[in-house]
Design a protein around this motif. Structure first.
Motif, short mmCIF file in Angstrom:
data_model
loop_
_atom_site.label_atom_id
_atom_site.label_comp_id
_atom_site.label_asym_id
_atom_site.label_seq_id
_atom_site.Cartn_x
_atom_site.Cartn_y
_atom_site.Cartn_z
N SER A 132 0.85 -1.18 0.00
CA SER A 132 0.00 0.00 0.00
C SER A 132 0.88 1.23 0.00
CB SER A 132 -0.92 -0.05 1.23
OG SER A 132 -1.85 0.99 1.18
N ASP A 133 0.48 2.26 0.74
CA ASP A 133 1.19 3.54 0.74
C ASP A 133 2.58 3.48 1.35
OD1 ASP A 133 -1.10 4.66 -0.30
OD2 ASP A 133 -1.89 5.18 1.66
N VAL A 134 2.80 2.59 2.29
CA VAL A 134 4.03 2.60 3.06
C VAL A 134 4.81 1.30 2.96
CG1 VAL A 134 5.01 2.89 5.38
CG2 VAL A 134 3.02 4.23 4.69
N PHE A 135 4.12 0.18 3.05
CA PHE A 135 4.78 -1.12 3.13
C PHE A 135 4.44 -2.01 1.95
CE2 PHE A 135 4.01 0.11 7.62
CZ PHE A 135 5.30 0.10 8.09
N GLU A 136 5.35 -2.93 1.67
CA GLU A 136 5.11 -4.05 0.77
C GLU A 136 5.33 -5.29 1.62
OE1 GLU A 136 4.09 -3.64 -2.48
OE2 GLU A 136 4.13 -1.50 -2.01
N GLU A 137 4.62 -6.35 1.31
CA GLU A 137 4.77 -7.55 2.12
C GLU A 137 4.72 -8.80 1.25
OE1 GLU A 137 0.60 -8.83 3.98
OE2 GLU A 137 1.08 -6.73 4.43
N ILE A 138 5.34 -9.84 1.79
CA ILE A 138 5.31 -11.16 1.16
C ILE A 138 4.64 -12.10 2.15
CG2 ILE A 138 6.67 -13.11 0.33
CD1 ILE A 138 8.80 -11.04 -0.53
N ASN A 139 3.61 -12.77 1.66
CA ASN A 139 2.87 -13.72 2.49
C ASN A 139 3.16 -15.13 2.00
OD1 ASN A 139 1.02 -11.13 2.06
ND2 ASN A 139 0.80 -11.89 4.13
N TYR A 140 3.10 -16.06 2.91
CA TYR A 140 3.31 -17.47 2.56
C TYR A 140 2.17 -18.29 3.12
CZ TYR A 140 5.03 -22.24 2.77
OH TYR A 140 5.13 -23.59 2.65
N LEU A 141 1.57 -19.08 2.24
CA LEU A 141 0.55 -20.03 2.65
C LEU A 141 0.97 -21.39 2.13
CD1 LEU A 141 -2.67 -18.00 1.77
CD2 LEU A 141 -1.62 -18.30 4.02
N PRO A 142 1.16 -22.37 3.01
CA PRO A 142 1.55 -23.69 2.53
C PRO A 142 0.45 -24.30 1.67
CG PRO A 142 1.14 -23.73 4.90
CD PRO A 142 1.03 -22.31 4.45
N ALA A 143 0.87 -25.13 0.72
CA ALA A 143 -0.09 -25.75 -0.20
C ALA A 143 -1.14 -26.55 0.54
CB ALA A 143 0.65 -26.64 -1.20
N ASP A 144 -0.78 -27.14 1.67
CA ASP A 144 -1.75 -27.93 2.44
C ASP A 144 -2.44 -27.09 3.52
OD1 ASP A 144 0.37 -27.57 4.13
OD2 ASP A 144 0.58 -29.68 4.69
N GLY A 145 -2.26 -25.76 3.47
CA GLY A 145 -2.87 -24.87 4.46
C GLY A 145 -4.35 -24.68 4.21
N GLN A 146 -4.98 -24.03 5.17
CA GLN A 146 -6.41 -23.79 5.08
C GLN A 146 -6.71 -22.72 4.04
OE1 GLN A 146 -8.21 -22.60 8.74
NE2 GLN A 146 -10.25 -22.53 7.90
N ALA A 147 -7.63 -23.01 3.14
CA ALA A 147 -8.05 -22.03 2.14
C ALA A 147 -8.75 -20.87 2.83
CB ALA A 147 -8.97 -22.68 1.12
N GLY A 148 -8.63 -19.70 2.26
CA GLY A 148 -9.32 -18.53 2.80
C GLY A 148 -8.64 -17.89 3.98
N ALA A 149 -7.33 -18.08 4.13
CA ALA A 149 -6.60 -17.47 5.24
C ALA A 149 -6.75 -15.95 5.17
CB ALA A 149 -5.14 -17.85 5.19
#
Length: 192
Positions: free
Chosen positions: A3-20
């Motif tokens: 957004s205006d200030v930050f960039e982020e990288i998120n990680y969701l494992p393939a076997d993780g819960q959908a809709g995190a």
């Protein structure tokens, strides 16, 4: 994402819960966002890496100095993360398992490593900018051979090769030196 200030990288494992719930737009990076929008519901899956467009705009306590944000950054400031992929190719063994990404404005190519203990580290990769078309990346993707391809705003698609594999290195590796930055205002149209 960012957004205006930050960039982020998120990680969701393939076997993780959908809709995190990644917190958008109630949270920017690790900080609550004052903008109206998505209410903050728990639990939020936090990002594994966050960086500020203008590092000086983030106070030691992590809060944002909005006056500093309004001043803007220098011409090499970050502005928008350009996502990539987890590298599993063979040309760059030192990057195995790293997430490759860049930023549209700074054009720096970076590798995010996740350590066995879950901590992360980011390395900025030295690349040879042989033309203005390496500036302003718009995508980093895995090519058919597993090696990185970098698409740019200028319409080029660049492959990433070890410097020793560059044709000019066959005669004189020392002759390969990065060029000075190119001012886009001084360029002649590439379509001529």
């Amino acid at each position: 994402m960012g957004s205006d200030v930050f960039e982020e990288i998120n990680y969701l494992p393939a076997d993780g819960q959908a809709g995190a719930h990644l917190g958008w737009n109630a949270v920017m990076g690790y900080q609550p966002n004052n903008a109206k929008g998505t209410p903050l519901h728990e639990p939020i899956t936090p990002p594994i890496h966050v960086y500020a467009h203008i590092p000086e705009s983030v106070r030691p306590d992590g809060s944002v100095d909005w006056e500093r944000v309004k001043q803007g950054g220098d011409e090499n400031a970050d502005c928008s993360i350009i996502g990539g992929f987890v590298y599993e190719g063979t040309a760059f063994a030192q990057l195995d398992g790293a997430y490759l990404f860049s930023d549209y404005c700074s054009s720096q190519l970076r590798a995010l490593f996740v350590e066995p203990d879950g901590s992360t580290r980011v390395e900025t990769l030295a690349i040879w900018e042989d033309s203005p078309t390496l500036a302003t990346p718009t995508d980093i993707a895995e090519g058919p051979n597993g090696e990185p391809l970098i698409a740019t705003y200028y319409g080029a698609i660049k492959s990433m090769i070890p410097i020793q594999a560059h044709p000019a290195a066959r005669d004189d590796l020392d002759a390969l030196r990065p060029t000075d930055p190119v001012n886009p205002d001084e360029l002649v149209s590439l379509q001529q």
